[in-house]
Design a protein around this motif. Structure first.
Motif, PDB file in Angstrom:
ATOM      1  N   GLY A  54       0.688  -1.433   0.177  1.00 30.12           N
ATOM      2  CA  GLY A  54       0.091   0.118  -0.021  1.00 30.12           C
ATOM      3  C   GLY A  54       0.770   1.334   0.028  1.00 30.12           C
ATOM      4  N   VAL A  55       2.122   1.087  -0.063  1.00 31.72           N
ATOM      5  CA  VAL A  55       2.959   2.314  -0.079  1.00 31.72           C
ATOM      6  C   VAL A  55       3.385   2.595  -1.330  1.00 31.72           C
ATOM      7  CG1 VAL A  55       4.968   3.296   0.933  1.00 31.72           C
ATOM      8  CG2 VAL A  55       3.552   2.219   2.353  1.00 31.72           C
ATOM      9  N   ASP A  56       3.141   3.740  -1.962  1.00 28.18           N
ATOM     10  CA  ASP A  56       3.673   4.190  -3.497  1.00 28.18           C
ATOM     11  C   ASP A  56       5.242   4.502  -3.198  1.00 28.18           C
ATOM     12  OD1 ASP A  56       4.750   5.641  -5.634  1.00 28.18           O
ATOM     13  OD2 ASP A  56       2.596   5.633  -6.301  1.00 28.18           O
ATOM     14  N   LEU A  57       6.116   3.803  -3.911  1.00 21.97           N
ATOM     15  CA  LEU A  57       7.581   3.810  -3.633  1.00 21.97           C
ATOM     16  C   LEU A  57       8.243   5.187  -4.226  1.00 21.97           C
ATOM     17  CD1 LEU A  57       9.036   0.221  -4.256  1.00 21.97           C
ATOM     18  CD2 LEU A  57       8.530   1.419  -2.119  1.00 21.97           C
ATOM     19  N   VAL A  58       7.626   5.715  -5.372  1.00 22.19           N
ATOM     20  CA  VAL A  58       7.900   7.018  -5.870  1.00 22.19           C
ATOM     21  C   VAL A  58       7.466   8.035  -4.928  1.00 22.19           C
ATOM     22  CG1 VAL A  58       7.539   8.566  -7.936  1.00 22.19           C
ATOM     23  CG2 VAL A  58       8.018   6.235  -8.259  1.00 22.19           C
ATOM     24  N   LEU A  59       6.304   7.983  -4.443  1.00 23.60           N
ATOM     25  CA  LEU A  59       5.926   8.980  -3.552  1.00 23.60           C
ATOM     26  C   LEU A  59       6.706   9.140  -2.125  1.00 23.60           C
ATOM     27  CD1 LEU A  59       2.106   9.170  -4.153  1.00 23.60           C
ATOM     28  CD2 LEU A  59       3.768  10.717  -5.067  1.00 23.60           C
ATOM     29  N   LEU A  60       6.966   8.137  -1.805  1.00 24.42           N
ATOM     30  CA  LEU A  60       7.940   7.705  -0.429  1.00 24.42           C
ATOM     31  C   LEU A  60       9.302   8.574  -0.610  1.00 24.42           C
ATOM     32  CD1 LEU A  60       8.238   6.989   2.361  1.00 24.42           C
ATOM     33  CD2 LEU A  60       8.480   4.646   1.489  1.00 24.42           C
ATOM     34  N   ASP A  61       9.893   8.092  -1.689  1.00 25.44           N
ATOM     35  CA  ASP A  61      10.979   8.511  -1.935  1.00 25.44           C
ATOM     36  C   ASP A  61      11.031  10.066  -2.142  1.00 25.44           C
ATOM     37  OD1 ASP A  61      14.015   8.172  -2.967  1.00 25.44           O
ATOM     38  OD2 ASP A  61      13.312   8.806  -4.847  1.00 25.44           O
ATOM     39  N   ALA A  62      10.031  10.843  -2.890  1.00 23.00           N
ATOM     40  CA  ALA A  62      10.084  12.300  -3.101  1.00 23.00           C
ATOM     41  C   ALA A  62       9.739  12.787  -1.671  1.00 23.00           C
ATOM     42  CB  ALA A  62       8.765  12.284  -4.148  1.00 23.00           C
ATOM     43  N   GLU A  63       8.901  12.446  -0.980  1.00 25.99           N
ATOM     44  CA  GLU A  63       8.452  12.826   0.286  1.00 25.99           C
ATOM     45  C   GLU A  63       9.816  12.722   1.240  1.00 25.99           C
ATOM     46  OE1 GLU A  63       5.302  13.105   3.671  1.00 25.99           O
ATOM     47  OE2 GLU A  63       5.330  11.213   2.533  1.00 25.99           O
ATOM     48  N   ALA A  64      10.543  11.696   1.416  1.00 24.49           N
ATOM     49  CA  ALA A  64      11.508  11.558   2.152  1.00 24.49           C
ATOM     50  C   ALA A  64      12.642  12.617   1.687  1.00 24.49           C
ATOM     51  CB  ALA A  64      12.012  10.210   2.327  1.00 24.49           C
ATOM     52  N   ALA A  65      12.785  12.594   0.474  1.00 30.70           N
ATOM     53  CA  ALA A  65      13.877  13.821  -0.236  1.00 30.70           C
ATOM     54  C   ALA A  65      13.594  14.960   0.053  1.00 30.70           C
ATOM     55  CB  ALA A  65      13.949  13.526  -1.783  1.00 30.70           C
ATOM     56  N   GLY A  66      12.475  15.587  -0.135  1.00 28.41           N
ATOM     57  CA  GLY A  66      12.032  16.649   0.417  1.00 28.41           C
ATOM     58  C   GLY A  66      12.383  17.080   1.849  1.00 28.41           C
ATOM     59  N   LEU A  67      11.955  16.105   2.733  1.00 29.54           N
ATOM     60  CA  LEU A  67      12.190  16.293   4.298  1.00 29.54           C
ATOM     61  C   LEU A  67      13.505  16.297   4.637  1.00 29.54           C
ATOM     62  CD1 LEU A  67       8.960  14.239   5.272  1.00 29.54           C
ATOM     63  CD2 LEU A  67       9.181  16.658   5.610  1.00 29.54           C
ATOM     64  N   VAL A  68      14.396  15.558   3.915  1.00 25.93           N
ATOM     65  CA  VAL A  68      15.808  15.277   4.441  1.00 25.93           C
ATOM     66  C   VAL A  68      16.605  16.490   3.925  1.00 25.93           C
ATOM     67  CG1 VAL A  68      18.032  14.169   3.766  1.00 25.93           C
ATOM     68  CG2 VAL A  68      15.936  12.795   4.439  1.00 25.93           C
ATOM     69  N   GLY A  69      16.188  16.958   2.654  1.00 25.43           N
ATOM     70  CA  GLY A  69      16.527  18.439   2.206  1.00 25.43           C
ATOM     71  C   GLY A  69      16.708  19.411   3.010  1.00 25.43           C
ATOM     72  N   ARG A  70      15.122  19.567   3.740  1.00 27.95           N
ATOM     73  CA  ARG A  70      14.869  20.552   4.616  1.00 27.95           C
ATOM     74  C   ARG A  70      15.610  20.407   6.040  1.00 27.95           C
ATOM     75  NH1 ARG A  70       8.506  20.105   5.044  1.00 27.95           N
ATOM     76  NH2 ARG A  70       8.924  21.409   6.880  1.00 27.95           N
ATOM     77  N   GLU A  71      16.020  19.278   6.413  1.00 28.48           N
ATOM     78  CA  GLU A  71      16.563  19.161   7.589  1.00 28.48           C
ATOM     79  C   GLU A  71      18.053  19.558   7.287  1.00 28.48           C
ATOM     80  OE1 GLU A  71      18.641  18.456  10.946  1.00 28.48           O
ATOM     81  OE2 GLU A  71      16.487  18.745  10.659  1.00 28.48           O
ATOM     82  N   LEU A  72      18.644  19.179   6.196  1.00 25.38           N
ATOM     83  CA  LEU A  72      20.077  19.585   5.738  1.00 25.38           C
ATOM     84  C   LEU A  72      20.170  21.160   5.872  1.00 25.38           C
ATOM     85  CD1 LEU A  72      21.149  16.786   3.372  1.00 25.38           C
ATOM     86  CD2 LEU A  72      22.147  17.207   5.687  1.00 25.38           C
TER      87      LEU A  72
END
Length: 126
Positions: A54-72
């Motif tokens: 039930g987890v869309d891998l592309v969306l998970l990758d994109a969401e994590a990328a945005g959040l990690v970028g904000r943390e950095l």
């Protein structure tokens, strides 16, 4: 907000019990290095549009990328930390279910990165 704080405390307690991955430090240099390595890696093409449990891998990758970028960038807020922890939960759920080795490695590295970013983004207890 109490629930977010409680979840944060659980994450902190668990991460304190787990050994850090080899070569990882808390100063963020390893997070930035690992993040650059991940961004240079191609997304596994055969997993575009694929859902795992039930987890869309592309969306998970994109969401994590945005959040990690904000943390950095130093601009991850409390909501971002909570969303990042939700990404960690999704990654913990899907990585063991991915049968293709290179895709599993891609998402396992993303899981390591999101864990590191979530810990960094969590304010110290006072």
């Amino acid at each position: 907000m109490r629930a977010v704080a409680l979840v944060g405390a659980v994450f902190d307690a668990v991460s304190a019990l787990l050994p850090a991955p080899d070569g990882m430090t808390e100063d963020g240099h390893d997070l930035a290095r690992l993040w650059a390595e991940h961004r240079a890696a191609p997304y596994p093409a055969s997993f575009r549009g694929v859902e795992v449990d039930g987890v869309d891998l592309v969306l998970l990758d994109a969401e994590a990328a945005g959040l990690v970028g904000r943390e950095l960038e130093g601009v991850l807020d409390d909501l971002g930390v909570a969303l990042l922890r939700a990404c960690v939960e999704d990654l913990d759920k899907v990585v063991p279910l991915i049968g293709e080795a290179s895709c599993a490695a891609y998402f396992d590295r993303l899981r390591t990165i999101t864990r590191m970013a979530a810990v960094r983004g969590t304010p110290a207890a006072t």
